[in-house]
Design a protein around this motif. Structure first.
Motif, PDB file in Angstrom:
ATOM      1  N   SER A 161       6.094   6.782  -0.440  1.00 16.03           N
ATOM      2  CA  SER A 161       6.665   5.488  -0.075  1.00 16.03           C
ATOM      3  C   SER A 161       5.619   4.397  -0.216  1.00 16.03           C
ATOM      4  O   SER A 161       4.424   4.640  -0.049  1.00 16.03           O
ATOM      5  N   ASN A 162       6.074   3.193  -0.502  1.00 20.04           N
ATOM      6  CA  ASN A 162       5.216   2.013  -0.531  1.00 20.04           C
ATOM      7  C   ASN A 162       5.603   1.110   0.622  1.00 20.04           C
ATOM      8  O   ASN A 162       6.786   0.927   0.906  1.00 20.04           O
ATOM      9  N   TYR A 163       4.598   0.528   1.281  1.00 21.74           N
ATOM     10  CA  TYR A 163       4.812  -0.311   2.450  1.00 21.74           C
ATOM     11  C   TYR A 163       4.215  -1.692   2.243  1.00 21.74           C
ATOM     12  O   TYR A 163       3.199  -1.844   1.578  1.00 21.74           O
ATOM     13  N   TRP A 187      -3.695  -5.108   7.009  1.00 23.29           N
ATOM     14  CA  TRP A 187      -3.801  -3.652   6.897  1.00 23.29           C
ATOM     15  C   TRP A 187      -2.930  -2.888   7.888  1.00 23.29           C
ATOM     16  O   TRP A 187      -3.144  -1.709   8.151  1.00 23.29           O
ATOM     17  N   ILE A 188      -1.940  -3.543   8.437  1.00 26.77           N
ATOM     18  CA  ILE A 188      -0.972  -2.898   9.327  1.00 26.77           C
ATOM     19  C   ILE A 188       0.358  -2.792   8.579  1.00 26.77           C
ATOM     20  O   ILE A 188       0.889  -3.804   8.122  1.00 26.77           O
ATOM     21  N   ARG A 206       0.850  -1.186   0.000  1.00 26.28           N
ATOM     22  CA  ARG A 206       0.000   0.000   0.000  1.00 26.28           C
ATOM     23  C   ARG A 206       0.886   1.235   0.000  1.00 26.28           C
ATOM     24  O   ARG A 206       1.961   1.230   0.586  1.00 26.28           O
ATOM     25  N   PRO A 207       0.411   2.289  -0.634  1.00 21.85           N
ATOM     26  CA  PRO A 207       1.163   3.546  -0.557  1.00 21.85           C
ATOM     27  C   PRO A 207       0.940   4.208   0.800  1.00 21.85           C
ATOM     28  O   PRO A 207      -0.131   4.105   1.393  1.00 21.85           O
ATOM     29  N   GLY A 208       1.983   4.864   1.275  1.00 24.31           N
ATOM     30  CA  GLY A 208       1.879   5.623   2.518  1.00 24.31           C
ATOM     31  C   GLY A 208       1.475   7.058   2.207  1.00 24.31           C
ATOM     32  O   GLY A 208       1.099   7.396   1.085  1.00 24.31           O
ATOM     33  N   SER A 247       9.692   0.645  -0.857  1.00 28.85           N
ATOM     34  CA  SER A 247      10.354   1.567  -1.777  1.00 28.85           C
ATOM     35  C   SER A 247       9.870   2.984  -1.516  1.00 28.85           C
ATOM     36  O   SER A 247       8.853   3.196  -0.864  1.00 28.85           O
ATOM     37  N   SER A 248      10.617   3.926  -2.031  1.00 25.71           N
ATOM     38  CA  SER A 248      10.196   5.323  -1.980  1.00 25.71           C
ATOM     39  C   SER A 248      10.616   5.999  -3.284  1.00 25.71           C
ATOM     40  O   SER A 248      11.584   5.586  -3.920  1.00 25.71           O
TER      41      SER A 248
END
Length: 79
Positions: A37-39, A44-45, A8-10, A51-52
């Motif tokens: 950033s992508n997490y 869903w935590i 998910r994207p932050g 990556s960023s």
């Protein structure tokens, strides 16, 4: 058991680069850095950053700079 996982994207961050001039139009203080950033997440935590990406845009001439085009001033201001 069902596992929900994925990426998910932050939150995107906008940073104004004060004291850095645009290499194209030479205007001072018109650059904005957009950092996203992508997490990896599990149920869903957010667990860790995958990556960023960083992009710098001049608000005067609308020129967009990607990380391989950053000047030394831009690199030091975005870190």
């Amino acid at each position: 058991m069902i596992l929900f996982f994925g990426t998910r994207p932050g939150k995107s961050e906008t940073k104004f680069l004060q004291g850095v001039s645009c290499p194209y139009c030479n205007q001072m203080g018109t650059l904005s850095a957009f950092i996203s950033s992508n997490y990896f997440h599990l149920f869903w935590i957010k667990l860790f950053k995958i990556s960023s990406s960083k992009v710098v845009e001049c608000n005067h001439c609308k020129r967009v700079y990607y990380p391989d085009e950053f000047s030394e001033e831009m690199k030091s201001a975005t870190n």
